[in-house]
Write a protein that holds these residues in place. Sequence first.
Motif, PDB file in Angstrom:
ATOM      1  N   LEU A 286       0.876  -1.176   0.000  1.00 48.07           N
ATOM      2  CA  LEU A 286       0.000   0.000   0.000  1.00 48.07           C
ATOM      3  C   LEU A 286       0.912   1.225   0.000  1.00 48.07           C
ATOM      4  O   LEU A 286       1.430   1.629   1.042  1.00 48.07           O
ATOM      5  CB  LEU A 286      -0.907  -0.021   1.230  1.00 48.07           C
ATOM      6  CG  LEU A 286      -1.943  -1.157   1.259  1.00 48.07           C
ATOM      7  CD1 LEU A 286      -2.498  -1.357   2.661  1.00 48.07           C
ATOM      8  CD2 LEU A 286      -3.073  -0.854   0.289  1.00 48.07           C
ATOM      9  N   LEU A 287       1.123   1.811  -1.169  1.00 48.19           N
ATOM     10  CA  LEU A 287       2.086   2.887  -1.344  1.00 48.19           C
ATOM     11  C   LEU A 287       1.373   4.234  -1.411  1.00 48.19           C
ATOM     12  O   LEU A 287       0.534   4.464  -2.290  1.00 48.19           O
ATOM     13  CB  LEU A 287       2.887   2.673  -2.630  1.00 48.19           C
ATOM     14  CG  LEU A 287       3.670   1.355  -2.708  1.00 48.19           C
ATOM     15  CD1 LEU A 287       4.258   1.173  -4.097  1.00 48.19           C
ATOM     16  CD2 LEU A 287       4.778   1.320  -1.653  1.00 48.19           C
ATOM     17  N   GLY A 288       1.708   5.117  -0.478  1.00 47.26           N
ATOM     18  CA  GLY A 288       1.151   6.459  -0.490  1.00 47.26           C
ATOM     19  C   GLY A 288      -0.340   6.531  -0.237  1.00 47.26           C
ATOM     20  O   GLY A 288      -0.976   7.534  -0.553  1.00 47.26           O
ATOM     21  N   VAL A 289      -0.914   5.485   0.352  1.00 48.30           N
ATOM     22  CA  VAL A 289      -2.356   5.403   0.581  1.00 48.30           C
ATOM     23  C   VAL A 289      -2.663   5.857   2.005  1.00 48.30           C
ATOM     24  O   VAL A 289      -2.196   5.247   2.972  1.00 48.30           O
ATOM     25  CB  VAL A 289      -2.868   3.971   0.360  1.00 48.30           C
ATOM     26  CG1 VAL A 289      -4.357   3.874   0.658  1.00 48.30           C
ATOM     27  CG2 VAL A 289      -2.584   3.526  -1.071  1.00 48.30           C
ATOM     28  N   ALA A 290      -3.444   6.920   2.151  1.00 47.08           N
ATOM     29  CA  ALA A 290      -3.750   7.440   3.489  1.00 47.08           C
ATOM     30  C   ALA A 290      -4.831   6.638   4.187  1.00 47.08           C
ATOM     31  O   ALA A 290      -4.818   6.485   5.407  1.00 47.08           O
ATOM     32  CB  ALA A 290      -4.163   8.903   3.401  1.00 47.08           C
ATOM     33  N   SER A 291      -5.782   6.118   3.413  1.00 47.16           N
ATOM     34  CA  SER A 291      -6.902   5.378   3.990  1.00 47.16           C
ATOM     35  C   SER A 291      -7.303   4.267   3.020  1.00 47.16           C
ATOM     36  O   SER A 291      -8.042   4.516   2.063  1.00 47.16           O
ATOM     37  CB  SER A 291      -8.085   6.324   4.240  1.00 47.16           C
ATOM     38  OG  SER A 291      -9.176   5.622   4.803  1.00 47.16           O
ATOM     39  N   PRO A 292      -6.827   3.059   3.241  1.00 49.50           N
ATOM     40  CA  PRO A 292      -7.096   1.982   2.286  1.00 49.50           C
ATOM     41  C   PRO A 292      -8.547   1.508   2.358  1.00 49.50           C
ATOM     42  O   PRO A 292      -9.181   1.589   3.413  1.00 49.50           O
ATOM     43  CB  PRO A 292      -6.138   0.883   2.740  1.00 49.50           C
ATOM     44  CG  PRO A 292      -5.975   1.114   4.197  1.00 49.50           C
ATOM     45  CD  PRO A 292      -6.003   2.609   4.366  1.00 49.50           C
ATOM     46  N   MET A 338      -4.690  -4.726  -6.573  1.00 47.35           N
ATOM     47  CA  MET A 338      -4.059  -3.532  -7.130  1.00 47.35           C
ATOM     48  C   MET A 338      -5.062  -2.661  -7.873  1.00 47.35           C
ATOM     49  O   MET A 338      -4.961  -1.429  -7.852  1.00 47.35           O
ATOM     50  CB  MET A 338      -2.886  -3.927  -8.029  1.00 47.35           C
ATOM     51  CG  MET A 338      -1.655  -4.319  -7.224  1.00 47.35           C
ATOM     52  SD  MET A 338      -0.208  -4.666  -8.249  1.00 47.35           S
ATOM     53  CE  MET A 338      -0.556  -6.347  -8.752  1.00 47.35           C
ATOM     54  N   ARG A 339      -6.022  -3.266  -8.534  1.00 43.88           N
ATOM     55  CA  ARG A 339      -7.079  -2.465  -9.174  1.00 43.88           C
ATOM     56  C   ARG A 339      -7.858  -1.668  -8.127  1.00 43.88           C
ATOM     57  O   ARG A 339      -8.183  -0.497  -8.330  1.00 43.88           O
ATOM     58  CB  ARG A 339      -8.033  -3.383  -9.934  1.00 43.88           C
ATOM     59  CG  ARG A 339      -7.474  -3.967 -11.213  1.00 43.88           C
ATOM     60  CD  ARG A 339      -8.566  -4.673 -12.006  1.00 43.88           C
ATOM     61  NE  ARG A 339      -8.012  -5.338 -13.170  1.00 43.88           N
ATOM     62  CZ  ARG A 339      -7.660  -6.630 -13.198  1.00 43.88           C
ATOM     63  NH1 ARG A 339      -7.820  -7.374 -12.120  1.00 43.88           N
ATOM     64  NH2 ARG A 339      -7.157  -7.162 -14.290  1.00 43.88           N
ATOM     65  N   ILE A 340      -8.143  -2.319  -7.001  1.00 42.05           N
ATOM     66  CA  ILE A 340      -8.888  -1.655  -5.928  1.00 42.05           C
ATOM     67  C   ILE A 340      -8.076  -0.505  -5.322  1.00 42.05           C
ATOM     68  O   ILE A 340      -8.591   0.585  -5.076  1.00 42.05           O
ATOM     69  CB  ILE A 340      -9.279  -2.672  -4.844  1.00 42.05           C
ATOM     70  CG1 ILE A 340     -10.297  -3.678  -5.407  1.00 42.05           C
ATOM     71  CG2 ILE A 340      -9.840  -1.976  -3.606  1.00 42.05           C
ATOM     72  CD1 ILE A 340     -10.541  -4.863  -4.493  1.00 42.05           C
ATOM     73  N   ILE A 341      -6.798  -0.751  -5.098  1.00 44.27           N
ATOM     74  CA  ILE A 341      -5.948   0.238  -4.420  1.00 44.27           C
ATOM     75  C   ILE A 341      -5.592   1.395  -5.339  1.00 44.27           C
ATOM     76  O   ILE A 341      -5.669   2.568  -4.945  1.00 44.27           O
ATOM     77  CB  ILE A 341      -4.655  -0.432  -3.901  1.00 44.27           C
ATOM     78  CG1 ILE A 341      -4.973  -1.526  -2.882  1.00 44.27           C
ATOM     79  CG2 ILE A 341      -3.717   0.616  -3.293  1.00 44.27           C
ATOM     80  CD1 ILE A 341      -3.813  -2.478  -2.635  1.00 44.27           C
ATOM     81  N   TYR A 342      -5.171   1.071  -6.571  1.00 53.60           N
ATOM     82  CA  TYR A 342      -4.546   2.072  -7.435  1.00 53.60           C
ATOM     83  C   TYR A 342      -5.406   2.511  -8.613  1.00 53.60           C
ATOM     84  O   TYR A 342      -5.029   3.443  -9.322  1.00 53.60           O
ATOM     85  CB  TYR A 342      -3.197   1.546  -7.944  1.00 53.60           C
ATOM     86  CG  TYR A 342      -2.239   1.269  -6.815  1.00 53.60           C
ATOM     87  CD1 TYR A 342      -1.713   2.308  -6.052  1.00 53.60           C
ATOM     88  CD2 TYR A 342      -1.879  -0.027  -6.485  1.00 53.60           C
ATOM     89  CE1 TYR A 342      -0.846   2.067  -5.008  1.00 53.60           C
ATOM     90  CE2 TYR A 342      -1.009  -0.298  -5.441  1.00 53.60           C
ATOM     91  CZ  TYR A 342      -0.500   0.753  -4.699  1.00 53.60           C
ATOM     92  OH  TYR A 342       0.351   0.507  -3.666  1.00 53.60           O
ATOM     93  N   GLY A 343      -6.530   1.877  -8.842  1.00 55.36           N
ATOM     94  CA  GLY A 343      -7.449   2.325  -9.879  1.00 55.36           C
ATOM     95  C   GLY A 343      -6.820   2.413 -11.249  1.00 55.36           C
ATOM     96  O   GLY A 343      -6.272   1.455 -11.771  1.00 55.36           O
ATOM     97  N   ARG A 344      -6.867   3.594 -11.856  1.00 50.77           N
ATOM     98  CA  ARG A 344      -6.402   3.777 -13.229  1.00 50.77           C
ATOM     99  C   ARG A 344      -4.903   3.550 -13.373  1.00 50.77           C
ATOM    100  O   ARG A 344      -4.408   3.324 -14.477  1.00 50.77           O
ATOM    101  CB  ARG A 344      -6.760   5.176 -13.705  1.00 50.77           C
ATOM    102  CG  ARG A 344      -8.269   5.402 -13.864  1.00 50.77           C
ATOM    103  CD  ARG A 344      -8.578   6.844 -14.180  1.00 50.77           C
ATOM    104  NE  ARG A 344      -7.917   7.276 -15.421  1.00 50.77           N
ATOM    105  CZ  ARG A 344      -7.924   8.522 -15.860  1.00 50.77           C
ATOM    106  NH1 ARG A 344      -8.539   9.472 -15.159  1.00 50.77           N
ATOM    107  NH2 ARG A 344      -7.321   8.838 -16.995  1.00 50.77           N
TER     108      ARG A 344
END
Length: 358
Positions: A286-292, A338-344
Amino acid sequence: MRLLVLGGGQLALMMSWAAARLPLDFVVYDPDPRAPAYKYAIKASDPLREVERADYVTFEFENVEWEVAEYAHKLGKLRPHLDYLRVKKSRIWEREALGELGVPTPRWAVARDGAEAMELAAKWGRAIAKVPSGGYDGKGQYLLPRERPPAEGPLLVEEYVNIAREFSIIAARSEDGDVYFYPPAQNYYVQGILVWNYAPAEAPPEAYRYVEKILEWRRYVGILAVEFFEDRSGRILVNEIAPRVHNTGHWTLETDASQFENHVRAAVGLPLRRPRALAPTAMVNLLGVASPPIRELERLGKVYWYGKAEARPRRKMGHVNITADTTAEAIAKAREAMRIIYGRKFPELVLKNYGSRQ
């Protein structure tokens, strides 16, 4: 027993989880008062005094205060040996040490400055220039001749390797010489930072021999990570070592004897534990994610959150471990995570250009 860990980031945090069930005092020293490991550890205020009080001392990453680690070594308390920490102070020293051990690495040379680095790149076709110290997660690296390295040197200059894949081996060694290898992990990086990996993967016999040479050099104690390149011609090259618990081994938290447990056990003189449960597992950072999006991710696997004070781009805020019946299923679920976390941004995290990392 009293164990002092130098550094209080997420690696020390996960060590504290493993240490919680053992009869020992787990003490952490970190100059940052908001260090994640302080949530579960005894906070050390005077590191030199804590070295004297501790029975054993270890470290969670390489950029710890040298004088403290050196003092622990002089008192015979530091695990692993100080020389492993010393060679990580400079990429050049690391390359020299591996060469003396007969461990293959990419071809390399030392440039006096940026101009000489560019001359080497012109001779070799393409090259990677690396600042000798202070760089991690892809920082301080320059693809030559496309990027301009710092004008001032010295710089480590390496051949550009046409990478087919990257994998790592996490090894544990106890004080009495018992060695255990976790199954290899296959790793996927973007711009020098690990985004995801899975285990078990394949590793040729020579890779284990290289790890054994590094372990026996100074009779290693604890967890050692060795990262490898396999190039398009089948060469196996060591990219770097990490004399500590490592991001590519976070998947071992889903076993019944993780890298964190075995590092703590080895550091305090306890025998290693060999995992009995080794399901195919993928790990996504989880890179740079403030609220997963915890609810969505928990449907796929287990979320580990480090509790850092603030999220920044590329900062490791946590990770997700995903177990499955097969490796293919674990990989598919990791891609969904990864689709859920990072989207586009998802495709670039999977369909990367391997040649971009050194």
